[in-house]
Motif scaffolding. Structure first.
Motif: not given
Length: 237
Positions: A28-32, A42-43, A71-74, A83-85
């Motif tokens: 998921l981090l790679d995708h972001i 939004r994911l 704290g990466v997503v809400d 995504i938050r950060d």
């Protein structure tokens, strides 16, 4: 005859396979990063992510919760993950593993403190204390009925039981680990079916406190903490 060769201590260690949710967090981090997503974006929906990664929606949900706690997503009910950060991937994974290590300590602390507090609450509670406990249960029930996790009501319930124990020292100790408990609460209440199970367990604790049964209250709290400690973060892959 020469002695058989023995490997030096620590030279050979069991290979630790990354847990599935850790692998999914990395993906998921790679995708972001690959999509250049930023705060406010939004994911894809959980169903779409599950299909693309060939895993269950439950596994995707666990990975999103891990990112939420960092704290990466809400994760919003009915609105997907926003995504938050976007911190460095290495930082997120290191924090995730550190949280897993300290979560065991948090569970042990809760078992030591909250079981005792539930027993004291049964012995010392006032009518105001009982009203606060009931109000927390009502808040949690309303949130769950609306499709939420009941996290705010859950936190309010445990705070009300702590207050009903009327032990200044134990209350201060609980305050010291409050933020760590808040992290574990999000993790726990995100497990399938857990919000309703936790609400039922809270009601058992509350009933014992109302009856003035210290033994039953402590036992019910102990069973509750043991149950909510079953989280994906601590399971083997």
């Amino acid at each position: 005859m020469s002695a058989p060769h023995r490997p030096r201590g620590g030279a050979l260690r069991p290979f630790v396979r990354p847990r599935l949710y850790e692998q999914l967090v990395e993906r998921l981090l790679d995708h972001i990063q690959a999509e250049g997503l930023k705060a406010g974006d939004r994911l894809p929906a959980e169903r779409e992510l599950a299909a693309q990664l060939a895993v269950s929606r439950a596994s995707i949900s666990q990975a999103l919760v891990a990112l939420e706690v960092q704290g990466v997503v809400d994760v919003r009910h009915g609105d997907g993950a926003v995504i938050r950060d976007v911190p460095p991937e290495r930082q997120v994974l290191a924090a995730l593993r550190a949280r897993r290590d300290r979560l065991r300590d948090v569970i042990e602390a809760r078992e030591a403190l909250e079981v005792k507090l539930a027993g004291l609450a049964a012995e010392r509670r006032t009518e105001d204390d009982l009203a606060a406990i009931d109000a927390a249960l009502d808040e949690m029930a309303r949130d769950i009925a609306g499709g939420g996790r009941g996290a705010a009501g859950d936190e309010r319930f445990h705070a009300a039981v702590t207050a009903a124990g009327h032990s200044g020292l134990l209350a201060r100790l609980m305050a010291e680990i409050a933020e760590l408990i808040r992290e574990s609460r999000v993790e726990s209440l995100s497990q399938p079916g857990r919000p309703r199970e936790s609400l039922d367990a809270h009601r058992e604790v509350a009933a014992a406190i109302r009856d003035g049964d210290a033994v039953a209250a402590a036992a019910a709290m102990g069973e509750h903490i043991a149950a909510v400690s079953d989280v994906a973060l601590l399971r083997d892959a």
